[in-house]
Design a protein around this motif. Structure first.
Motif, short mmCIF file in Angstrom:
data_model
loop_
_atom_site.label_atom_id
_atom_site.label_comp_id
_atom_site.label_asym_id
_atom_site.label_seq_id
_atom_site.Cartn_x
_atom_site.Cartn_y
_atom_site.Cartn_z
N THR A 56 35.23 -43.40 -96.31
CA THR A 56 34.14 -43.95 -95.50
C THR A 56 32.95 -44.35 -96.36
O THR A 56 32.38 -45.44 -96.19
CB THR A 56 33.70 -42.92 -94.45
N ARG A 204 29.84 -46.65 -90.80
CA ARG A 204 29.69 -45.48 -89.93
C ARG A 204 28.65 -44.52 -90.50
O ARG A 204 28.48 -44.40 -91.72
CB ARG A 204 31.02 -44.74 -89.79
N SER A 205 27.95 -43.82 -89.59
CA SER A 205 27.01 -42.79 -90.02
C SER A 205 27.77 -41.55 -90.47
O SER A 205 28.97 -41.41 -90.20
CB SER A 205 26.06 -42.42 -88.87
N LYS A 208 29.21 -39.54 -87.40
CA LYS A 208 30.37 -40.20 -86.82
C LYS A 208 31.59 -40.05 -87.73
O LYS A 208 32.70 -39.74 -87.26
CB LYS A 208 30.05 -41.68 -86.60
N GLY A 211 32.88 -36.38 -87.66
CA GLY A 211 33.61 -36.09 -86.42
C GLY A 211 34.99 -36.71 -86.41
O GLY A 211 35.98 -36.06 -86.04
N ASP A 212 35.08 -37.98 -86.83
CA ASP A 212 36.39 -38.64 -86.89
C ASP A 212 37.31 -37.94 -87.88
O ASP A 212 38.52 -37.78 -87.62
CB ASP A 212 36.21 -40.10 -87.30
#
Length: 400
Positions: A56, A204-205, A208, A211-212
């Motif tokens: 990410t 994405r933060s 987020k 959590g993913d």
């Protein structure tokens, strides 16, 4: 169509066997659950989440630039493959397969590179080999170290052989390095640029992404646990049907590596402890049908071949077996010179283990307390690879 019918028939037969022998199926499923909870879950959860976060925020892309000189020179693979290798070698099955699939989906490795990287990174957990197999199953930590060395060396030899025969066209850089614009001259600047670009593309933060990562990791771990319990039940139900002339450890070794290496460690071979260690190394290198199916679930939609992975595991298993036997006497002499207290483990004729092939919770060292050790090992491995790669890049610039 034929494969679907075959799978359906096998599933019906398995369900029928469970109905006929429910107590044994239940006990076997508990055995698989015990191994999964004590060994696999703590070993994989932090790494699966970490891999998602690294993708990410571009850490994989940055490290790919740093590791590119080393991985390209040794294995004709892009730098990002070093991340998959480090994850697979520290986290164990099937973390390497998940890392390779993620890199392939992100177009950081080609299909041919991904296939060779898959064979290199689909490895057993080092703590399982050192702590559980060596200290727990064989009651000699030095034997666990010898088995781990054989598994690692056979994996490197298999990867080096495949890299020698790799096509020259594979040496082309991955997609992100094929841009027309030349990269910045500094290796660190290239890593920084790659990280910023990848993080911007994802967008994405942290909340987020975290959590993913947790949701996806737990889902994958549940699937892995299902495969392990399924294999444990198969072992228990099929064991009485095996001919007596076939060694009892072969069936669990073929289906599930954790149960298989326990059975191999508890077998008194005519060749003594060298054969016990060689068989344990072969079982761990093969990984079992369960580990292959776990890898297949991670590779879904990636286009990478599970059959080719199985073939490479078989080759590595044979190499690990023969390497252990060939190196046993020299290793014993070396241990006698360096660590005299460890030498008897290489000369004793029997393991002194029990003959019961069922794993109990008391037989396992839980890896939960060692999760920080695994994370530190991964960071140290990546750091060492990055330093070696940087040194190679600097030496190349000096020559030119």
């Amino acid at each position: 169509m034929t494969r679907t019918i075959l799978y359906a028939c096998l599933s019906i037969l398995l369900v029928a066997a469970i109905i006929v022998r429910p107590d044994e199926a239940f006990q076997a499923s508990l055995q698989g659950l015990t191994v999964w909870w004590n060994i696999v879950f703590p070993g994989l959860l932090p790494f699966l989440a970490l891999l998602e976060l690294m993708l990410t925020f571009g850490a994989v892309h940055a490290l790919g630039e740093l590791l590119h000189p080393l991985m390209r020179r040794l294995f004709r693979l892009p730098g990002e493959s070093g991340i998959a290798m480090a994850l697979g070698w520290t986290g164990g099955f099937p973390l390497g397969a998940e890392a390779v699939a993620s890199l392939h989906r992100s177009k950081l490795v080609t299909s041919t590179e991904g296939q060779r990287l898959l064979a290199l990174s689909h490895m057993p957990s080092p703590l399982f080999m050192l702590l559980v197999v060596g200290s727990g199953f064989l009651h000699r930590p030095e034997l666990g170290a010898a088995i781990a060395a054989a598994v690692w060396l056979s994996a490197l030899l298999t990867a080096l052989i495949s890299s020698i025969f790799a096509a020259e066209s594979e040496s082309a850089p991955a997609s992100k390095r094929s841009a027309k614009e030349p990269p910045p001259p500094s290796l660190l600047r290239r890593a920084s640029t790659a990280m910023q670009a990848a993080s911007k593309r994802d967008g994405r933060s942290f909340g987020k992404a975290l959590g993913d990562a947790v949701v996806v990791s737990v889902y994958k771990l549940m699937a892995i646990g299902g495969f392990m319990m399924f294999a444990a039940v198969l072992v228990r139900l099929l064991q009485p049907l095996m001919p007596e002339r076939i060694p009892a450890f072969l069936l669990p070794a073929f289906l599930e590596s954790h149960i298989g290496v326990f059975a191999a460690a508890n077998t008194n071979f005519a060749g003594g402890i060298p054969w016990t260690a060689a068989c344990c190394a072969a079982v761990l290198s093969w990984g079992g049908l369960s580990a292959l199916l776990q890898a297949g679930s991670m590779l879904t939609g990636s286009g990478l071949s599970l059959a080719r992975l199985a073939a490479s595991r078989l080759v590595q298993s044979l190499l690990a077996f023969f390497l252990t036997l060939l190196a046993w006497k020299p290793a014993g002499k070396l241990m006698q010179a360096l660590i005299p207290s460890a030498a008897p483990a290489f000369t004793q004729t029997k393991t002194g283990a029990a003959t019961d092939a069922a794993i109990r919770a008391s037989d396992l060292h839980s890896l939960w307390p060692y999760t920080p050790v695994l994370m530190i090992s991964f960071l140290l491995a990546v750091s060492a690879l990055a330093m070696i790669s940087t040194a190679i890049a600097a030496a190349s610039r000096t020559k030119t």
